[in-house]
Design a protein around this motif. Structure first.
Motif, PDB file in Angstrom:
ATOM      1  N   LEU A  34     -91.669  19.200  -2.668  1.00 42.87           N
ATOM      2  CA  LEU A  34     -92.182  20.548  -2.414  1.00 42.87           C
ATOM      3  C   LEU A  34     -92.286  21.348  -3.711  1.00 42.87           C
ATOM      4  CD1 LEU A  34     -90.209  21.262   0.867  1.00 42.87           C
ATOM      5  CD2 LEU A  34     -92.664  20.786   0.662  1.00 42.87           C
ATOM      6  N   ARG A  35     -91.303  21.190  -4.581  1.00 45.05           N
ATOM      7  CA  ARG A  35     -91.317  21.890  -5.872  1.00 45.05           C
ATOM      8  C   ARG A  35     -92.503  21.438  -6.721  1.00 45.05           C
ATOM      9  NH1 ARG A  35     -89.591  20.341 -10.601  1.00 45.05           N
ATOM     10  NH2 ARG A  35     -88.457  18.584  -9.761  1.00 45.05           N
ATOM     11  N   ALA A  36     -92.874  20.167  -6.598  1.00 50.29           N
ATOM     12  CA  ALA A  36     -93.978  19.617  -7.386  1.00 50.29           C
ATOM     13  C   ALA A  36     -95.355  20.008  -6.834  1.00 50.29           C
ATOM     14  CB  ALA A  36     -93.861  18.095  -7.446  1.00 50.29           C
ATOM     15  N   GLY A  37     -95.363  20.716  -5.707  1.00 50.15           N
ATOM     16  CA  GLY A  37     -96.641  21.177  -5.168  1.00 50.15           C
ATOM     17  C   GLY A  37     -97.183  20.375  -4.007  1.00 50.15           C
ATOM     18  N   VAL A  38     -96.451  19.364  -3.567  1.00 48.56           N
ATOM     19  CA  VAL A  38     -96.872  18.628  -2.381  1.00 48.56           C
ATOM     20  C   VAL A  38     -96.690  19.563  -1.193  1.00 48.56           C
ATOM     21  CG1 VAL A  38     -96.442  16.597  -0.948  1.00 48.56           C
ATOM     22  CG2 VAL A  38     -96.163  16.445  -3.431  1.00 48.56           C
ATOM     23  N   THR A  39     -97.686  19.672  -0.341  1.00 50.86           N
ATOM     24  CA  THR A  39     -97.585  20.592   0.792  1.00 50.86           C
ATOM     25  C   THR A  39     -96.672  20.022   1.872  1.00 50.86           C
ATOM     26  OG1 THR A  39     -99.437  19.682   2.042  1.00 50.86           O
ATOM     27  CG2 THR A  39     -99.963  21.380   0.383  1.00 50.86           C
ATOM     28  N   ALA A  40     -96.167  20.907   2.704  1.00 46.88           N
ATOM     29  CA  ALA A  40     -95.320  20.485   3.820  1.00 46.88           C
ATOM     30  C   ALA A  40     -96.077  19.510   4.712  1.00 46.88           C
ATOM     31  CB  ALA A  40     -94.836  21.694   4.611  1.00 46.88           C
ATOM     32  N   ASP A  41     -97.359  19.782   4.960  1.00 50.60           N
ATOM     33  CA  ASP A  41     -98.155  18.877   5.801  1.00 50.60           C
ATOM     34  C   ASP A  41     -98.259  17.491   5.177  1.00 50.60           C
ATOM     35  OD1 ASP A  41     -98.614  20.734   7.823  1.00 50.60           O
ATOM     36  OD2 ASP A  41    -100.459  21.480   6.889  1.00 50.60           O
ATOM     37  N   GLU A  42     -98.420  17.430   3.865  1.00 48.26           N
ATOM     38  CA  GLU A  42     -98.495  16.133   3.187  1.00 48.26           C
ATOM     39  C   GLU A  42     -97.168  15.388   3.290  1.00 48.26           C
ATOM     40  OE1 GLU A  42    -101.748  16.904  -0.346  1.00 48.26           O
ATOM     41  OE2 GLU A  42     -99.743  17.741  -0.596  1.00 48.26           O
ATOM     42  N   VAL A  43     -96.058  16.099   3.098  1.00 43.17           N
ATOM     43  CA  VAL A  43     -94.739  15.459   3.221  1.00 43.17           C
ATOM     44  C   VAL A  43     -94.554  14.928   4.634  1.00 43.17           C
ATOM     45  CG1 VAL A  43     -92.242  15.825   3.149  1.00 43.17           C
ATOM     46  CG2 VAL A  43     -93.701  16.856   1.389  1.00 43.17           C
ATOM     47  N   LEU A  44     -94.907  15.726   5.628  1.00 42.62           N
ATOM     48  CA  LEU A  44     -94.722  15.302   7.021  1.00 42.62           C
ATOM     49  C   LEU A  44     -95.608  14.111   7.372  1.00 42.62           C
ATOM     50  CD1 LEU A  44     -94.452  18.816   8.693  1.00 42.62           C
ATOM     51  CD2 LEU A  44     -92.599  17.199   8.208  1.00 42.62           C
ATOM     52  N   THR A  45     -96.789  14.047   6.783  1.00 41.77           N
ATOM     53  CA  THR A  45     -97.678  12.900   7.010  1.00 41.77           C
ATOM     54  C   THR A  45     -97.108  11.633   6.378  1.00 41.77           C
ATOM     55  OG1 THR A  45     -99.634  14.310   7.113  1.00 41.77           O
ATOM     56  CG2 THR A  45     -99.996  11.982   6.575  1.00 41.77           C
ATOM     57  N   ASP A  46     -96.547  11.773   5.174  1.00 43.74           N
ATOM     58  CA  ASP A  46     -96.045  10.618   4.425  1.00 43.74           C
ATOM     59  C   ASP A  46     -94.634  10.183   4.809  1.00 43.74           C
ATOM     60  OD1 ASP A  46     -98.435  10.521   3.074  1.00 43.74           O
ATOM     61  OD2 ASP A  46     -97.694  11.579   1.307  1.00 43.74           O
ATOM     62  N   CYS A  47     -93.905  11.033   5.519  1.00 42.30           N
ATOM     63  CA  CYS A  47     -92.511  10.740   5.881  1.00 42.30           C
ATOM     64  C   CYS A  47     -92.348  10.777   7.393  1.00 42.30           C
ATOM     65  CB  CYS A  47     -91.569  11.745   5.215  1.00 42.30           C
ATOM     66  SG  CYS A  47     -91.640  11.758   3.417  1.00 42.30           S
ATOM     67  N   PRO A  48     -92.648   9.667   8.051  1.00 42.22           N
ATOM     68  CA  PRO A  48     -92.559   9.638   9.514  1.00 42.22           C
ATOM     69  C   PRO A  48     -91.159  10.018   9.996  1.00 42.22           C
ATOM     70  CG  PRO A  48     -93.466   7.586   8.649  1.00 42.22           C
ATOM     71  CD  PRO A  48     -93.006   8.386   7.481  1.00 42.22           C
ATOM     72  N   GLY A  49     -91.122  10.772  11.065  1.00 41.91           N
ATOM     73  CA  GLY A  49     -89.848  11.152  11.657  1.00 41.91           C
ATOM     74  C   GLY A  49     -89.322  12.493  11.179  1.00 41.91           C
TER      75      GLY A  49
END
Length: 96
Positions: A34-49
């Motif tokens: 998140l600090r690096a600018g990855v959006t919450a939606d991107e994290v949630l897409t890439d990290c199942p669960g």
């Protein structure tokens, strides 16, 4: 509302780093993304669960660790027993 109950330490998982409960996602990794600018939606897409609440918990936990204890009540993150998971311990214990 506190989501800190979602953070846990398990000695045999991720070298005992704080993780999102029931996963192998370290809090530090999520905060770094998140600090690096990855959006919450991107994290949630890439990290199942993971859920948005898990990301909020990770950020709340990071705030607890970086907020001096004397200022914690003013931030709304006063670390009382009801707000902080016993499995993690108090932030002052974690800094030892």
């Amino acid at each position: 509302m506190s989501f800190l109950h979602r953070i846990t330490l398990e000695p045999g998982v991720c070298h005992g780093q704080p993780i999102i409960q029931g996963t192998r996602y370290p809090v530090a990794l999520l905060v770094d993304l998140l600090r690096a600018g990855v959006t919450a939606d991107e994290v949630l897409t890439d990290c199942p669960g993971l859920t948005r609440e898990d990301l909020v918990a990770a950020m709340m936990y990071a705030t607890l660790l970086t907020t001096p204890e004397k200022n914690r009540a003013a931030t709304g993150f006063d670390c009382g027993p009801a707000d902080h998971p016993t499995s993690v311990g108090s932030p002052s214990e974690l800094r030892r």
